[in-house]
Write a protein that holds these residues in place. Structure first.
Motif, PDB file in Angstrom:
ATOM      1  N   ARG A  82     -10.485   0.819  -5.742  1.00  0.00           N
ATOM      2  CA  ARG A  82     -10.347  -0.533  -6.430  1.00  0.00           C
ATOM      3  C   ARG A  82     -10.910  -1.584  -6.171  1.00  0.00           C
ATOM      4  NH1 ARG A  82      -4.543  -0.217  -5.879  1.00  0.00           N
ATOM      5  NH2 ARG A  82      -4.626  -1.476  -7.846  1.00  0.00           N
TER       6      ARG A  82
ATOM      7  N   ARG B 241      -7.207   5.019   1.308  1.00  0.00           N
ATOM      8  CA  ARG B 241      -8.369   5.281   0.577  1.00  0.00           C
ATOM      9  C   ARG B 241      -9.658   6.467   0.998  1.00  0.00           C
ATOM     10  NH1 ARG B 241      -7.215   4.893  -5.525  1.00  0.00           N
ATOM     11  NH2 ARG B 241      -8.332   5.591  -5.314  1.00  0.00           N
TER      12      ARG B 241
ATOM     13  N   SER C 291       1.088  -1.067  -4.404  1.00  0.00           N
ATOM     14  CA  SER C 291      -0.552  -0.048  -4.858  1.00  0.00           C
ATOM     15  C   SER C 291       0.166   0.511  -4.461  1.00  0.00           C
ATOM     16  CB  SER C 291      -2.048  -0.942  -4.449  1.00  0.00           C
ATOM     17  OG  SER C 291      -2.278  -2.035  -5.374  1.00  0.00           O
TER      18      SER C 291
ATOM     19  N   ARG D 124       0.214   4.804  -5.206  1.00  0.00           N
ATOM     20  CA  ARG D 124      -0.510   6.098  -4.038  1.00  0.00           C
ATOM     21  C   ARG D 124       0.343   7.305  -3.754  1.00  0.00           C
ATOM     22  NH1 ARG D 124      -4.600   7.431  -6.565  1.00  0.00           N
ATOM     23  NH2 ARG D 124      -4.986   8.557  -4.478  1.00  0.00           N
TER      24      ARG D 124
ATOM     25  N   GLU E 282      -3.938   0.491 -11.477  1.00  0.00           N
ATOM     26  CA  GLU E 282      -4.542   1.861 -10.794  1.00  0.00           C
ATOM     27  C   GLU E 282      -3.391   2.732 -11.474  1.00  0.00           C
ATOM     28  OE1 GLU E 282      -5.503   5.135  -6.943  1.00  0.00           O
ATOM     29  OE2 GLU E 282      -4.544   3.036  -6.276  1.00  0.00           O
TER      30      GLU E 282
END
Length: 624
Positions: A3, A108, A134, A138, A170
């Motif tokens: 990202r 990630r 974030s 996720r 996201e």
């Protein structure tokens, strides 16, 4: 996918300043990763200070940049570990914002290494310890990816929606993807575009690619090639694989940018190093395979091209399935296999591919590679038309125009055909524009005066109404209620044709081609009138014009134009046009000789009852 930093991090340094940090943040925001590294190297920040931890985070982020030649995931992993591994309760530990962001990036990395359990541990730590939004996103995405149902699914969706509403790009992109696919109800590409736009505004590369794709296709939004090109270029510049693929697709097909197949091939090659089943990698391999088979933008290499297409077909890539199907259908460089081509189209159609649906519909309509079934053809064309495919709209319009396997009265069918042709024509479909004009002519030709008398038609003709002039002329040509008088018929047809009446142009051309009674032959004018009617969409005019040009006895021969009009008539479903087009393909008249395609068109004409086409098909089948 990694990202952009600006979308991932939003934090303050609680008053701790550092000379290189503002410069590095600005460089990352504009995706200048080399400048960011230069700003951070040799900074002299003291270990254990807040600037030091932010420096590790920024440097790690730069070293993870996709597509940058200086990327170094191993080093980034080490740097991020310093920030993520320090609990916020420890003296001089990184701020929760820095620590949480570092943990998310490490998560990630673990996902990219196919280690979801370790990734989830990082996300859990960042979410519950640092309240990193974030990380919450996720965790929800991983939960939904595992096929969560019931309360777990609802909780994950609620979390994702909350985080998206609060501005996480996201989460916004993932919600857009679910809406576009229809994961939680009917597909809603318009709503998906709204979420993509919110994330794209934050410079989130995957959202830029997704929104660019919708704009490129006109799906859920008005088609906007310049805006699509801008978003795709920004996504590709960030190294986003989907953005790179879409940029290559634009270059291959000239969508909003000048066509450059060679540059497209280079980008496709670049993407082949990604994970095999990633959409961008799979699509790039299939498109590169087709370019290699065709020798477009690269040296022809049929062996490698077919290898890539077959691999893509085995992985159920719809583009590979359709392209390989076309080769098998036509026998272009491979053994013709209509049944396997039909299976490939069916699989691609099942995955929602409109081109696969159109090709499957054509095989079903003409009974090639599968039993003839007009209803099955209609269902396939409806699927493609609903997806916005111009060819699907056109082919469905043909069925309605001819009244084949479709509901409604004749006027209702023509009206539906008109609407479908108009949709296809709005997308630039050349045949649809002609078909639209002809159907509109047919609708105008419906009884002008229901139950009307000859006197009413005469008054209308004298008053200048072209449809009445055409009908009044037809009475003189046939002797219907009037003395038969070809000259009078020709005069009235000419008046109507001068006002653009296509039926009158066709009727007058038929009189003039060889002459009738007191009407002298004028084949050159007949040719021009046939062209007027054919250009306006008259299928019969297309076939008559084709025969006139191919014969070359009454007007100068023009084999290329004759073959072109035969093909257009064939594509509109005219059986005679199919046979004529098959004949020119067989003889190489005005087109390159192609016995495989000739057999296909002979078969279609034969399935429509043309005995001459059946005889030709039998003859070709016996030849070596």
């Amino acid at each position: 996918m990694t990202r952009p930093f600006a979308a991932l991090l939003t934090f303050a340094l609680l008053g701790h300043a550092h000379a290189g940090l503002p410069e590095a943040r600005a460089a990352l925001a504009r995706q200048d990763y080399a400048a960011a590294v230069r700003a951070l190297q040799g900074s002299g920040a003291r270990p254990g200070t807040l600037p030091y931890y932010e420096e590790q985070l920024l440097l790690g982020r730069a070293l993870l940049a996709p597509g940058w030649s200086g990327s170094d995931p191993a080093r980034a992993r080490t740097l991020l570990g310093w920030a993520c591994g320090m609990a916020w309760e420890v003296t001089n530990a990184p701020s929760p914002e820095v620590r949480g962001a570092a943990c998310v990036l490490l998560g990630r990395l673990e996902e990219a290494r196919d280690n979801p359990s370790q990734a989830e541990a990082y996300y859990h730590d960042a979410a519950y310890t640092d309240n990193n939004q974030s990380a919450w996103a996720r965790l929800a995405i991983l939960e939904l990816g595992r096929g969560a149902s019931g309360d777990r699914r609802d909780m994950a969706l609620n979390t994702l929606t909350r985080v998206a509403t609060e501005g996480d790009p996201e989460a916004q992109t993932f919600l857009g993807q679910r809406l576009e696919r229809g994961d939680d109800g009917p597909a809603d590409p318009a709503a998906a575009a709204t979420w993509y736009a919110r994330a794209a505004a934050q410079n989130f590369a995957p959202a830029q690619a997704a929104l660019g794709r919708l704009l490129l296709l006109g799906r859920g939004v008005a088609r906007d090639l310049p805006r699509a090109a801008e978003l795709i270029a920004r996504s590709a510049a960030a190294g986003e694989p989907e953005g790179l693929y879409l940029k290559a697709l634009q270059l291959e097909e000239g969508l909003g940018v000048p066509a450059d197949p060679a540059a497209a091939a280079r980008l496709y090659e670049r993407l082949l190093g990604g994970p095999r089943f990633a959409p961008a990698t799979s699509n790039a391999a299939a498109h590169l395979g087709w370019l290699l088979v065709q020798g477009l933008g690269t040296a022809p290499d049929r062996e490698r091209g077919l290898q890539l297409l077959r691999a893509g077909a085995s992985d159920l890539n719809v583009y590979a399935l359709v392209r390989l199907g076309t080769l098998l259908e036509s026998g272009d460089g491979v053994k013709q296999d209509l049944a396997t081509a039909a299976r490939y189209y069916e699989v691609a159609s099942g995955y929602g591919d409109p081109e696969g649906a159109v090709r499957l519909g054509l095989l079903s309509r003409w009974g090639t590679g599968r039993p003839q079934n007009v209803m099955a053809a209609r269902v396939a064309f409806e699927q493609a038309a609903a997806a916005g495919a111009a060819e699907g709209q056109f082919q469905l319009g043909v069925l309605y125009e001819l009244g084949l396997g479709v509901p409604g009265s004749a006027p209702e069918q023509l009206t539906r055909a008109r609407d479908l042709y108009a949709q296809a024509a709005a997308q630039g479909h050349p045949q649809a524009r002609m078909a639209l004009a002809w159907v509109q002519e047919q609708l105008r030709a419906l009884p002008l005066y229901p139950g009307g008398t000859y006197a009413e038609y005469e008054r209308g003709a004298q008053g200048g109404e072209p449809q009445a002039q055409y009908r009044w002329g037809s009475f003189f040509e046939t002797g219907d209620g009037r003395p038969k008088d070809p000259a009078q018929a020709a005069a009235w047809y000419a008046r109507a044709a001068a006002q653009g009446h296509l039926g009158a142009a066709l009727a007058l051309a038929s009189l003039l081609e060889r002459g009738q009674g007191s009407v002298p032959a004028d084949p050159r004018r007949a040719r021009d009138l046939y062209l007027q009617a054919a250009t306006g969409g008259s299928v019969r005019a297309m076939i008559l014009l084709s025969a006139l040009l191919l014969n070359g006895t009454l007007v100068p021969k023009d084999a290329a134009q004759g073959a072109l009009w035969a093909r257009r008539g064939a594509e509109r479903g005219d059986v005679v046009g199919m046979r004529i087009y098959a004949q020119v393909l067989e003889g190489g008249v005005g087109v390159p000789r192609n016995l495989t395609l000739a057999r296909i068109w002979y078969a279609r004409a034969a399935s429509g009852g043309d005995t001459a086409a059946k005889a030709a098909l039998d003859r070709l089948g016996k030849e070596p």
